[in-house]
Motif scaffolding. Sequence first.
Motif, PDB file in Angstrom:
ATOM      1  N   SER A 132       0.851  -1.193   0.000  1.00 21.43           N
ATOM      2  CA  SER A 132       0.000   0.000   0.000  1.00 21.43           C
ATOM      3  C   SER A 132       0.887   1.245   0.000  1.00 21.43           C
ATOM      4  N   GLY A 133       0.311   2.364  -0.385  1.00 24.16           N
ATOM      5  CA  GLY A 133       0.933   3.680  -0.227  1.00 24.16           C
ATOM      6  C   GLY A 133       2.393   3.789  -0.662  1.00 24.16           C
ATOM      7  N   ILE A 134       3.211   4.294   0.231  1.00 22.40           N
ATOM      8  CA  ILE A 134       4.622   4.598  -0.071  1.00 22.40           C
ATOM      9  C   ILE A 134       5.391   3.317  -0.431  1.00 22.40           C
ATOM     10  N   LYS A 162      12.064  11.510   6.390  1.00 20.82           N
ATOM     11  CA  LYS A 162      10.970  12.086   7.180  1.00 20.82           C
ATOM     12  C   LYS A 162       9.997  12.822   6.263  1.00 20.82           C
ATOM     13  N   PRO A 163       8.992  12.089   5.752  1.00 20.72           N
ATOM     14  CA  PRO A 163       8.031  12.775   4.881  1.00 20.72           C
ATOM     15  C   PRO A 163       7.059  13.631   5.698  1.00 20.72           C
ATOM     16  N   GLY A 164       6.553  14.693   5.023  1.00 15.99           N
ATOM     17  CA  GLY A 164       5.390  15.403   5.553  1.00 15.99           C
ATOM     18  C   GLY A 164       4.158  14.601   5.170  1.00 15.99           C
ATOM     19  N   VAL A 165       3.032  15.302   4.986  1.00 20.21           N
ATOM     20  CA  VAL A 165       1.794  14.574   4.656  1.00 20.21           C
ATOM     21  C   VAL A 165       1.862  14.035   3.224  1.00 20.21           C
ATOM     22  N   ILE A 166       1.632  12.727   3.107  1.00 20.36           N
ATOM     23  CA  ILE A 166       1.638  12.055   1.801  1.00 20.36           C
ATOM     24  C   ILE A 166       0.241  11.463   1.586  1.00 20.36           C
ATOM     25  N   ALA A 167      -0.249  11.570   0.363  1.00 18.92           N
ATOM     26  CA  ALA A 167      -1.615  11.071   0.084  1.00 18.92           C
ATOM     27  C   ALA A 167      -1.605   9.544   0.002  1.00 18.92           C
TER      28      ALA A 167
HETATM   29  N1  NAP Z   1       1.194   9.016   4.519  1.00 21.60           N
HETATM   30  C1  NAP Z   1       1.864   9.935   5.206  1.00 21.60           C
HETATM   31  O1  NAP Z   1       1.456  11.106   5.278  1.00 21.60           O
HETATM   32  C2  NAP Z   1       3.147   9.563   5.898  1.00 21.60           C
HETATM   33  C3  NAP Z   1       3.956  10.605   6.346  1.00 21.60           C
HETATM   34  C4  NAP Z   1       5.142  10.305   7.000  1.00 21.60           C
HETATM   35  C5  NAP Z   1       5.499   8.998   7.198  1.00 21.60           C
HETATM   36  N2  NAP Z   1       4.703   7.992   6.770  1.00 21.60           N
HETATM   37  C6  NAP Z   1       5.128   6.622   7.026  1.00 21.60           C
HETATM   38  O2  NAP Z   1       5.244   5.932   5.809  1.00 21.60           O
HETATM   39  C7  NAP Z   1       5.074   4.536   6.032  1.00 21.60           C
HETATM   40  C8  NAP Z   1       4.095   4.001   5.007  1.00 21.60           C
HETATM   41  O3  NAP Z   1       2.836   4.574   5.259  1.00 21.60           O
HETATM   42  P1  NAP Z   1       1.789   4.914   4.107  1.00 21.60           P
HETATM   43  O4  NAP Z   1       1.409   6.320   4.288  1.00 21.60           O
HETATM   44  O5  NAP Z   1       2.246   4.424   2.808  1.00 21.60           O
HETATM   45  O6  NAP Z   1       0.543   4.076   4.658  1.00 21.60           O
HETATM   46  P2  NAP Z   1      -0.222   2.799   4.115  1.00 21.60           P
HETATM   47  O7  NAP Z   1      -0.657   3.023   2.734  1.00 21.60           O
HETATM   48  O8  NAP Z   1      -1.246   2.489   5.154  1.00 21.60           O
HETATM   49  O9  NAP Z   1       0.914   1.673   4.134  1.00 21.60           O
HETATM   50  C9  NAP Z   1       1.380   1.113   5.335  1.00 21.60           C
HETATM   51  C10 NAP Z   1       1.967  -0.236   5.022  1.00 21.60           C
HETATM   52  O10 NAP Z   1       2.362  -0.850   6.253  1.00 21.60           O
HETATM   53  C11 NAP Z   1       1.697  -2.104   6.384  1.00 21.60           C
HETATM   54  N3  NAP Z   1       1.404  -2.395   7.782  1.00 21.60           N
HETATM   55  C12 NAP Z   1       0.714  -1.657   8.674  1.00 21.60           C
HETATM   56  N4  NAP Z   1       0.641  -2.288   9.853  1.00 21.60           N
HETATM   57  C13 NAP Z   1       1.310  -3.455   9.703  1.00 21.60           C
HETATM   58  C14 NAP Z   1       1.565  -4.566  10.537  1.00 21.60           C
HETATM   59  N5  NAP Z   1       1.110  -4.623  11.801  1.00 21.60           N
HETATM   60  N6  NAP Z   1       2.290  -5.592  10.037  1.00 21.60           N
HETATM   61  C15 NAP Z   1       2.746  -5.590   8.772  1.00 21.60           C
HETATM   62  N7  NAP Z   1       2.525  -4.579   7.906  1.00 21.60           N
HETATM   63  C16 NAP Z   1       1.802  -3.534   8.376  1.00 21.60           C
HETATM   64  C17 NAP Z   1       0.409  -1.945   5.588  1.00 21.60           C
HETATM   65  O11 NAP Z   1      -0.156  -3.193   5.249  1.00 21.60           O
HETATM   66  P3  NAP Z   1      -1.629  -3.270   4.565  1.00 21.60           P
HETATM   67  O12 NAP Z   1      -1.424  -2.914   3.107  1.00 21.60           O
HETATM   68  O13 NAP Z   1      -2.032  -4.687   4.774  1.00 21.60           O
HETATM   69  O14 NAP Z   1      -2.499  -2.277   5.280  1.00 21.60           O
HETATM   70  C18 NAP Z   1       0.924  -1.156   4.388  1.00 21.60           C
HETATM   71  O15 NAP Z   1       1.542  -2.016   3.452  1.00 21.60           O
HETATM   72  C19 NAP Z   1       4.610   4.383   7.474  1.00 21.60           C
HETATM   73  O16 NAP Z   1       5.688   3.982   8.277  1.00 21.60           O
HETATM   74  C20 NAP Z   1       4.167   5.788   7.849  1.00 21.60           C
HETATM   75  O17 NAP Z   1       4.300   6.034   9.218  1.00 21.60           O
HETATM   76  C21 NAP Z   1       3.526   8.241   6.127  1.00 21.60           C
END
Ligand code: NAP
Length: 272
Positions: free
Chosen positions: A12-14, A171-176
């Motif tokens: 998912s996502g990043i 360290k990303p800011g808000v990512i969609a």
């Molecule tokens: N989006 C932002 O604004 C943002 C900003 C700064 C940092 N980040 C960081 O970037 C990283 C990726 O986040 P994202 O925004 O891309 O979110 P995301 O789309 O929700 O992706 C998170 C990923 O982590 C997996 N995950 C979550 N809990 C887990 C667990 N207990 N065991 C194994 N895998 C798990 C999810 O699996 P599923 O696909 O099964 O849900 C998904 O593949 C995170 O560490 C987040 O803190 C995000």
Amino acid sequence: MEKVYVITGSTSGIGKAILEKLCNNEDSVIYAGYRNEQKIPSDNRKNVKYFYIDMNNRESVIKAAEFIKTETNHVDTIINVAGSVVAGPIEKIDTQRLREQFDVNTFSHIEFTQNLMPVLDNSKIINISSMSSFGIFPFISPYCASKRALDIFFNALELENHKNLKIISVKPGVIATPIWEKSVNANLQYLESCTEYAQELDFIKRNALKNSAKGLSVSKVADLIIKIDKNKNPKSSYTIGKDAKFAQIMSILPQGLLNKIIKFGMKYRMNL
Ligand SMILES: NC(=O)c1ccc[n+]([C@@H]2O[C@H](COP(=O)([O-])OP(=O)(O)OC[C@H]3O[C@@H](n4cnc5c(N)ncnc54)[C@H](OP(=O)(O)O)[C@@H]3O)[C@@H](O)[C@H]2O)c1
């Protein structure tokens, strides 16, 4: 020469965006972590090998590392992406939820890396931390603290290890990405029980849902990761997004002044 990558949170996502870019290079082998089998794409690429990992379960983290060690004797780059958000006011938060936040965002990444040590040497570890690591966001302090701790522990690993590991915190800011909606769903029942903070938490919830759409695109973060991976001498820390750069600057203010600004900012924005 073949490059070997390990990435968690690749469904998912990043993480998904990074995986898509990495697998375009056919000379790479990528071990990609999932927790939900249904999210593995059906058009799975030949150079991607999926492995199960639940960051909330120690045994699964150790097993995942064991699997990788049976497959390869060297990993060039680990990209620790998997993460979740626990939110709530500290006055009310159940400490079990704090433990879970640290298990998923911090301890599991340490345990995974520790268990991969035999196959790491002259390797990079790229952690997806967050601007929250600067520690200035109320009501998501469990998330902020887990990311700060991740950065501190892995920085210590770079200082201490004998294997020439290069550790990079991004360290990303808000990512969609879906993380915002997931965090609202995961925290909703609990947040609704904190009636004293109803106004603030409603604001946080609305803000989180807006973030799902208004953030920077995942491809920007994925491009940065690819650039860092190619760089022979990368920096230890990268911020991405104007909001992350702003958070970094704000974080150097004296705490008392910073708190006044944050409290004023929250009040002002809640009344809009
Ligand atoms: N989006 C932002 O604004 C943002 C900003 C700064 C940092 N980040 C960081 O970037 C990283 C990726 O986040 P994202 O925004 O891309 O979110 P995301 O789309 O929700 O992706 C998170 C990923 O982590 C997996 N995950 C979550 N809990 C887990 C667990 N207990 N065991 C194994 N895998 C798990 C999810 O699996 P599923 O696909 O099964 O849900 C998904 O593949 C995170 O560490 C987040 O803190 C995000």
